[in-house]
Scaffold this motif. Structure first.
Motif, PDB file in Angstrom:
ATOM      1  N   ARG A  63      14.902  -4.456  -2.901  1.00  0.00           N
ATOM      2  CA  ARG A  63      14.780  -5.406  -4.013  1.00  0.00           C
ATOM      3  C   ARG A  63      13.345  -5.850  -4.243  1.00  0.00           C
ATOM      4  N   SER A  64      12.613  -6.067  -3.147  1.00  0.00           N
ATOM      5  CA  SER A  64      11.240  -6.567  -3.257  1.00  0.00           C
ATOM      6  C   SER A  64      10.489  -6.237  -1.965  1.00  0.00           C
ATOM      7  N   VAL A  65       9.193  -6.486  -1.977  1.00  0.00           N
ATOM      8  CA  VAL A  65       8.386  -6.304  -0.764  1.00  0.00           C
ATOM      9  C   VAL A  65       8.942  -7.191   0.345  1.00  0.00           C
ATOM     10  N   GLU A  66       9.326  -8.404  -0.019  1.00  0.00           N
ATOM     11  CA  GLU A  66       9.863  -9.370   0.952  1.00  0.00           C
ATOM     12  C   GLU A  66      11.119  -8.826   1.643  1.00  0.00           C
ATOM     13  N   GLN A  95       0.840  -1.204   0.000  1.00  0.00           N
ATOM     14  CA  GLN A  95       0.000   0.000   0.000  1.00  0.00           C
ATOM     15  C   GLN A  95       0.877   1.256   0.000  1.00  0.00           C
ATOM     16  N   ALA A  96       1.947   1.239   0.775  1.00  0.00           N
ATOM     17  CA  ALA A  96       2.853   2.390   0.849  1.00  0.00           C
ATOM     18  C   ALA A  96       3.546   2.624  -0.498  1.00  0.00           C
ATOM     19  N   PRO A 155      -2.467  -2.461  -4.752  1.00  0.00           N
ATOM     20  CA  PRO A 155      -1.377  -3.043  -3.950  1.00  0.00           C
ATOM     21  C   PRO A 155      -1.294  -4.563  -4.069  1.00  0.00           C
ATOM     22  N   GLU A 156      -2.435  -5.236  -4.123  1.00  0.00           N
ATOM     23  CA  GLU A 156      -2.423  -6.700  -4.182  1.00  0.00           C
ATOM     24  C   GLU A 156      -1.886  -7.250  -5.507  1.00  0.00           C
ATOM     25  N   GLU A 157      -1.689  -6.386  -6.493  1.00  0.00           N
ATOM     26  CA  GLU A 157      -1.108  -6.811  -7.772  1.00  0.00           C
ATOM     27  C   GLU A 157       0.413  -6.949  -7.696  1.00  0.00           C
ATOM     28  N   ILE A 158       1.011  -6.446  -6.620  1.00  0.00           N
ATOM     29  CA  ILE A 158       2.457  -6.541  -6.446  1.00  0.00           C
ATOM     30  C   ILE A 158       2.761  -7.846  -5.715  1.00  0.00           C
ATOM     31  N   GLY A 159       3.581  -8.680  -6.310  1.00  0.00           N
ATOM     32  CA  GLY A 159       3.983  -9.937  -5.670  1.00  0.00           C
ATOM     33  C   GLY A 159       5.010  -9.685  -4.583  1.00  0.00           C
ATOM     34  N   ASP A 160       5.037 -10.555  -3.597  1.00  0.00           N
ATOM     35  CA  ASP A 160       5.976 -10.393  -2.478  1.00  0.00           C
ATOM     36  C   ASP A 160       7.433 -10.406  -2.938  1.00  0.00           C
ATOM     37  N   THR A 161       7.723 -11.175  -3.984  1.00  0.00           N
ATOM     38  CA  THR A 161       9.103 -11.299  -4.454  1.00  0.00           C
ATOM     39  C   THR A 161       9.333 -10.626  -5.809  1.00  0.00           C
ATOM     40  N   LEU A 187       4.276   6.254  -4.694  1.00  0.00           N
ATOM     41  CA  LEU A 187       4.741   6.386  -6.080  1.00  0.00           C
ATOM     42  C   LEU A 187       3.593   6.612  -7.062  1.00  0.00           C
ATOM     43  N   ARG A 188       2.377   6.659  -6.524  1.00  0.00           N
ATOM     44  CA  ARG A 188       1.182   6.868  -7.344  1.00  0.00           C
ATOM     45  C   ARG A 188       1.140   5.899  -8.524  1.00  0.00           C
TER      46      ARG A 188
END
Length: 88
Positions: free
Chosen positions: A70-73, A11-12, A23-29, A17-18
């Motif tokens: 590098r990633s959300v993870e 979400q952040a 947000p749920e479309e972004i994968g954890d890795t 970054l607009r």
């Protein structure tokens, strides 16, 4: 690693970054740069500020940023490690 934390990070990222996505479309890795989300150096500055503001953790130098962003993870791992070291 907390699903709630990963969700907050996504979400952040979208908010700061607009990004034209949910947000749920972004994968954890999913890589945040290059072939992943395709973020650039200006996005790095925005993202670092958002992480500091929202989660209260700092990314103090370029080497740390390269590892953490590098990633959300990897962002979630940095936040959890920083919080754990503060409470120890």
């Amino acid at each position: 690693m907390s699903d709630a934390l990963r969700s907050e990070i996504k979400q952040a990222i979208v908010r700061s970054l607009r990004l034209p996505m949910k947000p749920e479309e972004i994968g954890d890795t999913t890589p945040l740069f290059g072939e992943g989300l395709g973020l650039d150096s200006i996005d790095v500055l925005e993202l670092v500020l958002e992480i500091e503001r929202t989660f209260g953790v700092s990314i103090t130098d370029e080497q740390t940023g390269t590892q953490v962003l590098r990633s959300v993870e990897t962002i979630a791992a940095h936040i959890e490690t920083t919080r754990a070291s503060r409470s120890a």
